[in-house]
Write an enzyme that holds these catalytic residues in place. Structure first.
Site, short mmCIF file in Angstrom:
data_model
loop_
_atom_site.label_atom_id
_atom_site.label_comp_id
_atom_site.label_asym_id
_atom_site.label_seq_id
_atom_site.Cartn_x
_atom_site.Cartn_y
_atom_site.Cartn_z
CG HIS A 50 -31.80 12.53 -42.29
ND1 HIS A 50 -30.98 11.50 -42.67
CD2 HIS A 50 -33.02 11.97 -42.06
CE1 HIS A 50 -31.66 10.37 -42.68
NE2 HIS A 50 -32.90 10.62 -42.32
CD GLU A 52 -27.22 15.09 -41.82
OE1 GLU A 52 -28.17 15.25 -41.03
OE2 GLU A 52 -26.48 14.09 -41.80
CB CYS A 84 -27.28 13.43 -45.29
SG CYS A 84 -28.92 13.40 -44.55
CD1 TRP A 170 -53.75 11.10 -7.18
CD2 TRP A 170 -52.60 9.57 -8.30
NE1 TRP A 170 -54.50 10.75 -8.27
CE2 TRP A 170 -53.81 9.81 -8.99
CE3 TRP A 170 -51.71 8.63 -8.84
CZ2 TRP A 170 -54.16 9.14 -10.16
CZ3 TRP A 170 -52.07 7.98 -10.00
CH2 TRP A 170 -53.28 8.23 -10.65
NE ARG A 207 -55.10 10.07 -19.02
CZ ARG A 207 -54.41 9.09 -18.47
NH1 ARG A 207 -53.97 8.10 -19.22
NH2 ARG A 207 -54.12 9.09 -17.19
N GLY A 296 -45.61 -2.68 -11.21
CA GLY A 296 -45.53 -2.84 -9.77
C GLY A 296 -44.22 -3.50 -9.38
N GLY A 301 -38.98 -5.79 -10.20
CA GLY A 301 -37.94 -6.67 -9.64
C GLY A 301 -37.37 -7.60 -10.69
CB SER A 302 -38.97 -9.68 -13.33
OG SER A 302 -39.63 -10.63 -12.56
#
Ligand SMILES: NC(=O)c1ccc[n+]([C@@H]2O[C@H](COP(=O)([O-])OP(=O)(O)OC[C@H]3O[C@@H](n4cnc5c(N)ncnc54)[C@H](OP(=O)(O)O)[C@@H]3O)[C@@H](O)[C@H]2O)c1
Length: 379
Positions: A50, A52, A84, A170, A207, A296, A301-302
């Site tokens: 961690h 600390e 810790c 694109w 990638r 898409g 939208g959902s």
């Protein structure tokens, strides 16, 4: 900003460097302050030391009698690493400055109490807003028991994600498209719709940023229309593929996909589509803290209609596509009046190559944590 706030700010900035490497652990930064010498540490990777502990180790014997700053309350239980608080007590730290308290019920306030009871002075709530923003995904994961949802889209200036023919390669520039790999690397899973799989046959892998995460790929596909030879399926050896589907599927196709090591999960429907809340719950149960929606118009939208988006990453290209039948970025039902529009809690706007990159928060999980931190009293 006083000396401690400036140092905490630096700890926060350092902590962000581990984004994409800590899985379900929070991003944490720390510093040991010995007179005018500062020794920094961050939590670099899931399962590793961690922040600390790293800061104390960097300080070596200078830690004795010094002050420690840490963006998040030190842990008090044995997990992948020892607690810790023990390290802090044994190192002889005399005062600890904490950003925010931990929302994980296993820790919440316990670390502070242990340190105080050991005779160490503790101050908490230092840059609490910034410290909690650093771990907003972790806060949601523990308080709502759901993954943090980021929705990415690449749009033209008129809000389209493809031409009326479906052609979409694109819209944005090379630099924006590279950045998307970083967003995938920050995520445990990328969610897409079968519409995108059929239209673009994408891989949805990271990638570019090899040191970051390789996310699992999740397809929302009620009728198992995903072709068995789709690029996502063929690349299952790179990272897991999960298809969420309805309960009335073609078992033969499911068996072929399962033989290719694709996980098929049947899920309830809601309003004629797969129930997204159940999908997110299932991903939470798999230990996914950050998911990226790269879909898409329909799936996007959902997610908005169901108010499940926490953050958006919009890459807007200086292009006009036009066309009534060209799909826009966010479909679904939408809102009926402007008062219901999703308003950003905070946002940044930057140039990314030729495009404009807007990164914005829609939800806010910091409030409760700041309140808990401010009101906490050691018994
Ligand atoms: N520019 C960008 O950033 C970007 C990103 C991705 C895609 N795209 C473009 O988007 C276009 C595809 O858009 P699309 O809207 O057809 O595809 P989509 O949103 O990726 O997929 C839609 C399909 O997902 C399935 N689905 C399952 N659960 C759903 C839920 N809860 N809500 C909505 N859909 C759910 C539905 O099919 P079933 O009913 O069969 O399950 C639905 O028809 C392509 O032209 C692609 O190039 C652009």
């Amino acid at each position: 900003m006083n000396k401690y706030e400036a140092l905490m700010s630096k700890c926060i900035k350092n902590a962000y460097k581990a984004k994409g490497s800590t899985k379900t652990n929070p991003l944490v930064g720390a510093a040991v302050l010995d007179n005018n010498n500062v020794y920094y540490g961050i939590h670099e990777k899931y399962g590793f030391a961690h922040a600390e502990v790293n800061a104390i180790n960097n300080a070596g014997n200078k830690a004795m009698g010094s002050e420690l700053l840490v963006t998040l309350e030190p842990c008090s239980t044995h997990g992948k690493t020892p607690p810790c608080v023990e390290k802090i007590i044994n190192a002889g730290i005399k005062k600890v400055y904490v950003g925010v308290l931990d929302v994980n019920p296993k820790h919440a306030g316990k670390g502070i109490s242990i340190l105080k009871n050991a005779g160490i002075q503790v101050e908490y709530g230092i840059l609490s807003k910034e410290s909690s923003l650093l771990i907003e995904d972790f806060i949601k994961y523990h308080t709502k028991k759901l993954p943090y949802v980021t929705l990415k889209t690449a749009v033209s200036l008129d809000g389209k994600i493809a031409a009326y023919t479906g052609d979409s390669k694109w819209i944005t520039c090379e630099k924006s498209r590279q950045y998307v790999h970083k967003l995938r690397g920050f995520s445990d899973a990328v969610i897409t719709g079968v519409g995108t799989v059929l239209a673009d046959n994408p891989l949805m892998t990271n990638r570019v940023y090899k040191k970051l995460n390789q996310p699992a790929r999740v397809i929302l596909d009620s009728f198992l229309k995903t072709p068995v030879e789709a690029n996502i399926i063929e690349s299952v050896n790179i990272s897991p593929v999960i298809i969420y589907t309805s309960k009335n599927i073609d078992n033969k196709k499911a068996d072929i996909l399962k033989k290719k090591n694709v996980e098929i999960i049947e899920i309830d429907e809601y309003n004629g589509f797969l129930d997204l809340e159940s999908v997110l719950k299932s991903l939470y149960n798999k230990g996914f803290m950050n998911v990226l929606v790269e879909s898409g118009s329909k799936v996007n939208g959902s997610f908005f209609d169901n108010m499940l988006v926490d953050r958006v990453e919009f890459f807007t290209a200086p292009k006009i596509i036009g066309g009534e039948n060209a799909v826009s970025a966010i479909g679904g039902r939408g809102i009926s009046c402007m008062n219901d529009a999703f308003v950003f809690k905070s946002s940044t706007v930057k140039k990314c190559g030729d495009d404009v990159h807007i990164s914005a928060r829609i939800t806010d999980y910091t409030k409760d944590v700041i309140e808990f931190t401010n009101n906490f009293k050691v018994e």
